[in-house]
Design a protein around this motif. Structure first.
Motif, PDB file in Angstrom:
ATOM      1  N   GLY A 182       0.807  -1.287  -0.178  1.00 57.51           N
ATOM      2  CA  GLY A 182      -0.106   0.011   0.062  1.00 57.51           C
ATOM      3  C   GLY A 182       1.010   1.247   0.072  1.00 57.51           C
ATOM      4  N   ILE A 183       1.886   1.402   0.812  1.00 57.26           N
ATOM      5  CA  ILE A 183       2.854   2.454   1.003  1.00 57.26           C
ATOM      6  C   ILE A 183       3.649   2.594  -0.326  1.00 57.26           C
ATOM      7  N   SER A 184       4.019   1.434  -0.916  1.00 52.70           N
ATOM      8  CA  SER A 184       4.846   1.487  -2.214  1.00 52.70           C
ATOM      9  C   SER A 184       4.047   2.182  -3.422  1.00 52.70           C
ATOM     10  N   GLY A 222       3.897   5.797  -2.933  1.00 53.08           N
ATOM     11  CA  GLY A 222       5.262   6.159  -3.291  1.00 53.08           C
ATOM     12  C   GLY A 222       5.633   7.217  -2.060  1.00 53.08           C
ATOM     13  N   LEU A 223       5.240   6.671  -1.013  1.00 51.30           N
ATOM     14  CA  LEU A 223       5.200   7.439   0.166  1.00 51.30           C
ATOM     15  C   LEU A 223       6.759   7.732   0.650  1.00 51.30           C
ATOM     16  N   TYR A 224       7.612   6.845  -0.065  1.00 52.59           N
ATOM     17  CA  TYR A 224       9.137   6.937   0.398  1.00 52.59           C
ATOM     18  C   TYR A 224      10.031   7.522  -0.745  1.00 52.59           C
ATOM     19  N   ASN A 278      -0.128  -7.750  10.288  1.00 53.66           N
ATOM     20  CA  ASN A 278       0.109  -9.057  11.001  1.00 53.66           C
ATOM     21  C   ASN A 278       1.355  -9.848  10.319  1.00 53.66           C
ATOM     22  N   PRO A 279       2.334  -9.128  10.370  1.00 56.67           N
ATOM     23  CA  PRO A 279       3.644  -9.678   9.429  1.00 56.67           C
ATOM     24  C   PRO A 279       3.825 -10.941   9.929  1.00 56.67           C
ATOM     25  N   THR A 280       4.551 -11.844   8.906  1.00 57.50           N
ATOM     26  CA  THR A 280       4.832 -13.309   9.124  1.00 57.50           C
ATOM     27  C   THR A 280       6.213 -13.529   9.004  1.00 57.50           C
ATOM     28  N   GLY A 291       6.995   2.390   7.529  1.00 56.11           N
ATOM     29  CA  GLY A 291       5.435   1.971   7.465  1.00 56.11           C
ATOM     30  C   GLY A 291       4.739   2.119   8.930  1.00 56.11           C
ATOM     31  N   GLY A 292       3.702   1.330   8.941  1.00 57.46           N
ATOM     32  CA  GLY A 292       3.133   1.025  10.156  1.00 57.46           C
ATOM     33  C   GLY A 292       3.765   0.041  11.089  1.00 57.46           C
ATOM     34  N   GLY A 293       3.063  -0.336  12.065  1.00 60.23           N
ATOM     35  CA  GLY A 293       3.794  -1.312  12.961  1.00 60.23           C
ATOM     36  C   GLY A 293       4.009  -2.579  12.138  1.00 60.23           C
ATOM     37  N   LEU A 346      10.799  -2.018  22.412  1.00 62.11           N
ATOM     38  CA  LEU A 346      11.646  -3.218  22.440  1.00 62.11           C
ATOM     39  C   LEU A 346      10.883  -4.494  21.859  1.00 62.11           C
ATOM     40  N   ALA A 347       9.704  -4.263  21.264  1.00 56.08           N
ATOM     41  CA  ALA A 347       8.922  -5.311  20.782  1.00 56.08           C
ATOM     42  C   ALA A 347       8.720  -5.459  19.273  1.00 56.08           C
ATOM     43  N   ALA A 348       8.590  -6.668  18.797  1.00 55.88           N
ATOM     44  CA  ALA A 348       8.213  -7.047  17.300  1.00 55.88           C
ATOM     45  C   ALA A 348       7.072  -8.108  17.481  1.00 55.88           C
ATOM     46  N   VAL A 349       5.953  -7.760  16.806  1.00 58.23           N
ATOM     47  CA  VAL A 349       4.829  -8.691  17.044  1.00 58.23           C
ATOM     48  C   VAL A 349       4.637  -9.449  15.652  1.00 58.23           C
ATOM     49  N   GLY A 360      -1.963  11.363   4.499  1.00 56.38           N
ATOM     50  CA  GLY A 360      -2.950  10.710   3.523  1.00 56.38           C
ATOM     51  C   GLY A 360      -3.567   9.483   4.096  1.00 56.38           C
ATOM     52  N   LEU A 361      -3.388   9.251   5.420  1.00 54.22           N
ATOM     53  CA  LEU A 361      -3.789   8.144   6.009  1.00 54.22           C
ATOM     54  C   LEU A 361      -5.380   7.991   6.095  1.00 54.22           C
ATOM     55  N   PRO A 362      -5.917   6.976   5.362  1.00 55.06           N
ATOM     56  CA  PRO A 362      -7.214   6.818   5.351  1.00 55.06           C
ATOM     57  C   PRO A 362      -8.045   7.027   6.635  1.00 55.06           C
ATOM     58  N   HIS A 396     -10.254   5.522   8.394  1.00 55.23           N
ATOM     59  CA  HIS A 396     -10.548   4.075   9.097  1.00 55.23           C
ATOM     60  C   HIS A 396      -9.150   3.789   9.977  1.00 55.23           C
ATOM     61  N   ILE A 397      -8.102   3.843   8.935  1.00 51.55           N
ATOM     62  CA  ILE A 397      -6.851   3.485   9.752  1.00 51.55           C
ATOM     63  C   ILE A 397      -6.225   4.509  10.600  1.00 51.55           C
ATOM     64  N   THR A 398      -6.735   5.727  10.504  1.00 53.47           N
ATOM     65  CA  THR A 398      -6.324   6.746  11.388  1.00 53.47           C
ATOM     66  C   THR A 398      -6.998   6.357  12.576  1.00 53.47           C
TER      67      THR A 398
HETATM   68  N1  LIG Z   1       6.138  -3.427  18.070  1.00 53.62           N
HETATM   69  C1  LIG Z   1       5.233  -2.856  18.775  1.00 53.62           C
HETATM   70  O1  LIG Z   1       5.552  -2.490  19.918  1.00 53.62           O
HETATM   71  C2  LIG Z   1       3.765  -2.990  18.294  1.00 53.62           C
HETATM   72  C3  LIG Z   1       2.914  -2.188  19.059  1.00 53.62           C
HETATM   73  C4  LIG Z   1       1.653  -2.311  18.615  1.00 53.62           C
HETATM   74  C5  LIG Z   1       1.373  -3.111  17.629  1.00 53.62           C
HETATM   75  N2  LIG Z   1       2.166  -3.765  16.737  1.00 53.62           N
HETATM   76  C6  LIG Z   1       1.919  -4.705  15.609  1.00 53.62           C
HETATM   77  O2  LIG Z   1       1.783  -3.508  14.640  1.00 53.62           O
HETATM   78  C7  LIG Z   1       0.940  -3.755  13.446  1.00 53.62           C
HETATM   79  C8  LIG Z   1      -0.036  -3.057  13.559  1.00 53.62           C
HETATM   80  O3  LIG Z   1       0.595  -1.773  12.914  1.00 53.62           O
HETATM   81  P1  LIG Z   1      -0.338  -0.564  12.362  1.00 53.62           P
HETATM   82  O4  LIG Z   1      -1.618  -0.511  12.965  1.00 53.62           O
HETATM   83  O5  LIG Z   1       0.555   0.703  12.194  1.00 53.62           O
HETATM   84  O6  LIG Z   1      -0.843  -0.974  10.816  1.00 53.62           O
HETATM   85  P2  LIG Z   1      -0.374  -1.686   9.444  1.00 53.62           P
HETATM   86  O7  LIG Z   1       1.261  -1.388   9.477  1.00 53.62           O
HETATM   87  O8  LIG Z   1      -0.769  -3.088   9.417  1.00 53.62           O
HETATM   88  O9  LIG Z   1      -0.941  -0.825   8.351  1.00 53.62           O
HETATM   89  C9  LIG Z   1      -2.113  -0.925   7.908  1.00 53.62           C
HETATM   90  C10 LIG Z   1      -2.357  -0.433   6.820  1.00 53.62           C
HETATM   91  O10 LIG Z   1      -2.294   0.937   6.552  1.00 53.62           O
HETATM   92  C11 LIG Z   1      -1.426   1.281   5.382  1.00 53.62           C
HETATM   93  N3  LIG Z   1      -0.567   2.493   5.853  1.00 53.62           N
HETATM   94  C12 LIG Z   1       0.325   2.824   6.555  1.00 53.62           C
HETATM   95  N4  LIG Z   1       0.688   4.043   6.561  1.00 53.62           N
HETATM   96  C13 LIG Z   1       0.060   4.707   5.704  1.00 53.62           C
HETATM   97  C14 LIG Z   1      -0.229   6.114   5.064  1.00 53.62           C
HETATM   98  N5  LIG Z   1       0.891   7.014   5.726  1.00 53.62           N
HETATM   99  N6  LIG Z   1      -0.972   6.320   4.231  1.00 53.62           N
HETATM  100  C15 LIG Z   1      -1.914   5.541   3.535  1.00 53.62           C
HETATM  101  N7  LIG Z   1      -1.923   3.886   4.115  1.00 53.62           N
HETATM  102  C16 LIG Z   1      -1.141   3.759   4.975  1.00 53.62           C
HETATM  103  C17 LIG Z   1      -0.776   0.095   5.075  1.00 53.62           C
HETATM  104  O11 LIG Z   1      -0.438  -0.034   3.758  1.00 53.62           O
HETATM  105  C18 LIG Z   1      -1.591  -1.049   5.556  1.00 53.62           C
HETATM  106  O12 LIG Z   1      -2.360  -1.442   4.407  1.00 53.62           O
HETATM  107  C19 LIG Z   1       0.332  -5.434  14.110  1.00 53.62           C
HETATM  108  O13 LIG Z   1       0.951  -6.338  13.727  1.00 53.62           O
HETATM  109  C20 LIG Z   1       0.416  -5.069  15.701  1.00 53.62           C
HETATM  110  O14 LIG Z   1       0.589  -6.184  16.374  1.00 53.62           O
HETATM  111  C21 LIG Z   1       3.251  -3.684  17.249  1.00 53.62           C
END
Ligand SMILES: NC(=O)c1ccc[n+]([C@@H]2O[C@H](COP(=O)([O-])OP(=O)(O)OC[C@H]3O[C@@H](n4cnc5c(N)ncnc54)[C@H](O)[C@@H]3O)[C@@H](O)[C@H]2O)c1
Ligand SMILES: [Zn+2]
Length: 399
Positions: free
Chosen positions: A56-58, A61-63, A86-88, A111-113, A164-167, A198-200, A202-204
């Motif tokens: 999605g980020i690719s 072109g956010l980077y 929920n990365p694998t 990116g996001g988490g 200090l976490a990765a999930v 530009g974060l939609p 619902h994700i915001t």
């Molecule tokens: N390591 C930690 O401390 C920690 C803490 C809490 C959660 N997590 C983990 O992080 C993950 C969730 O991360 P998240 O909630 O940030 O979501 P995400 O990274 O899964 O991203 C969600 C969606 O948002 C889109 N997106 C991200 N940034 C965008 C932007 N600026 N504009 C448009 N779209 C954008 C992505 O393409 C993706 O489709 C889960 O796996 C969760 O368990 C980790």
């Protein structure tokens, strides 16, 4: 929970709390511009970096401006953009292969988490080539020197840029779990609110509620410090004051900047003071049904705060007073109720549902066992719960 298990859990948590001052917690150095990122790599003699992100980020072109900046400074940037929510483990191994094939020397977690956690674990695998991701599961199993890692959050939610976490999720077993170790704290973080404009909506909203959950769970737990309490309070206030604006007016820079700061502060709070059962349940739902993390937390939070009852009322009142939701002379039971009602109101306004229909009755016991394994004895929650009590929460949030 029976008295013996409760004693065991509380003793375990107290031991960790007493060790807190002796543990190597740190915060990332904050960078503000792409130039600073390039300069950092140049001064460390880095000629090729791996940028880990998602599709999605690719597409957006956010980077691009960051990559151009790196190229203008003769730093090659390889891109891995197949990270899934929920990365694998497969994501990590694929990105690791690219890191090795292209002789990369550093990592950008962009990116996001999901992307940040995937990138952090690529770094962990580089530092621990003989240990599988599964073998690093749990506490303090990541050793060695990680490659230089710059975290660039593009959601204002997880705080992974400072934790200090990765999930990680094992896609085969659907097991979602945390890997907690000090080398996973990024050394650098670039905080740029422009990336979140530009974060939609619902994700915001859902990622913002994840940050609120971090702040609340850290604050009401038993292992706080003056600093984590301060960070949790400040984060919560910023979220109550800015999240709805960011949701409705995505291009409001001030609100976006405040949300990025709130997510960071909530990360500082929970990386030391832990989360609680809201997260333990959310992780089980992310692994089993791929329910997005922030959405799961947003739905579960009010139910769990009600279930904690009296054990959390005093602290919820303090949060409510600090956030300007109630007057300090109000009774603590009523204050806690108003605080929870405020969360429910905010969820409703932002179209976040109050149920998770994916949950099936036949899965409840397994899910509750997963949450019990994650939460007990580690999380210093206000009220200890056993599998049966956790099962009740799942049943409340089912349709
Ligand atoms: N390591 C930690 O401390 C920690 C803490 C809490 C959660 N997590 C983990 O992080 C993950 C969730 O991360 P998240 O909630 O940030 O979501 P995400 O990274 O899964 O991203 C969600 C969606 O948002 C889109 N997106 C991200 N940034 C965008 C932007 N600026 N504009 C448009 N779209 C954008 C992505 O393409 C993706 O489709 C889960 O796996 C969760 O368990 C980790
Ligand atoms: Zn979270």
């Amino acid at each position: 929970m029976n008295i013996f298990k409760k004693f065991y859990c509380r003793s375990f948590q107290t031991m960790f709390k007493l060790m807190l001052p002796f543990m190597p917690y740190r915060e990332p150095k904050i960078l503000n511009t792409n130039d600073e990122v390039s300069k950092l790599f140049l001064t460390n003699g880095i000629k090729c970096v791996l940028l880990v992100t998602d599709g999605g980020i690719s597409k957006l072109g956010l980077y691009n401006t960051l990559v151009e900046n790196l190229q203008n400074n003769n730093i090659k940037c390889e891109i891995y953009d197949k990270t899934v929510p929920n990365p694998t483990i497969d994501n990590i191994e694929e990105a690791l292969q690219l890191y090795k094939d292209k002789d990369c020397q550093a990592i950008i977690a962009f990116g996001g988490g999901s992307s940040m956690d995937c990138a952090k674990m690529v770094g962990a695998r580089v530092a621990n080539p003989k240990k599988s991701v599964e073998q690093m599961r749990g506490l303090l199993k990541v050793k060695g020197k990680m490659p230089l890692l710059v975290a660039v959050p593009t959601t204002a939610g997880t705080g992974s840029e400072t934790t200090l976490a990765a999930v990680i999720t094992n896609a085969e077993t659907k097991d979602k779990y945390a890997i907690n170790a000090f080398p996973l704290i990024p050394k650098y973080a670039l905080l740029d609110e422009n990336l979140t404009l530009g974060l939609p909506p619902h994700i915001t909203s859902t990622t913002g509620m994840d940050a609120l959950t971090h702040a609340v769970e850290a604050y009401i737990g038993h292992s706080t410090t003056p600093k984590t309490r301060k960070c949790a309070l400040e984060a919560s206030k910023l979220i109550f004051e800015n999240l709805e604006t960011a949701y409705v007016h995505g291009d409001n820079k001030e609100a976006r900047k405040n949300m990025l700061r709130a997510a960071y502060l909530a990360g500082v709070a929970f990386t030391k003071s832990y989360v609680g059962y809201v997260h333990a349940i959310a992780h089980s739902l992310g692994g089993e049904y791929r329910v997005p993390h922030g959405l799961a937390n947003a739905v579960i939070l009010p139910y769990m705060l009600k279930a904690y009852g009296k054990s959390a009322e005093g602290k919820l009142k303090k949060m409510a007073v600090y956030c300007g939701i109630v007057d300090k002379n109000i009774d603590k039971h009523l204050a806690a109720q108003k605080f929870i009602a405020q969360i429910e109101k905010m969820n409703k306004k932002m179209d976040i549902p109050n149920k998770i229909p994916e949950i099936r009755e036949e899965d409840v016991l397994k899910l509750a066992k997963h949450a019990d394994k994650e939460g007990n004895p580690l999380y210093p929650v206000p009220k200890e719960m056993n599998v049966k009590e956790l099962e009740n929460i799942y049943r409340q949030i089912m349709k």
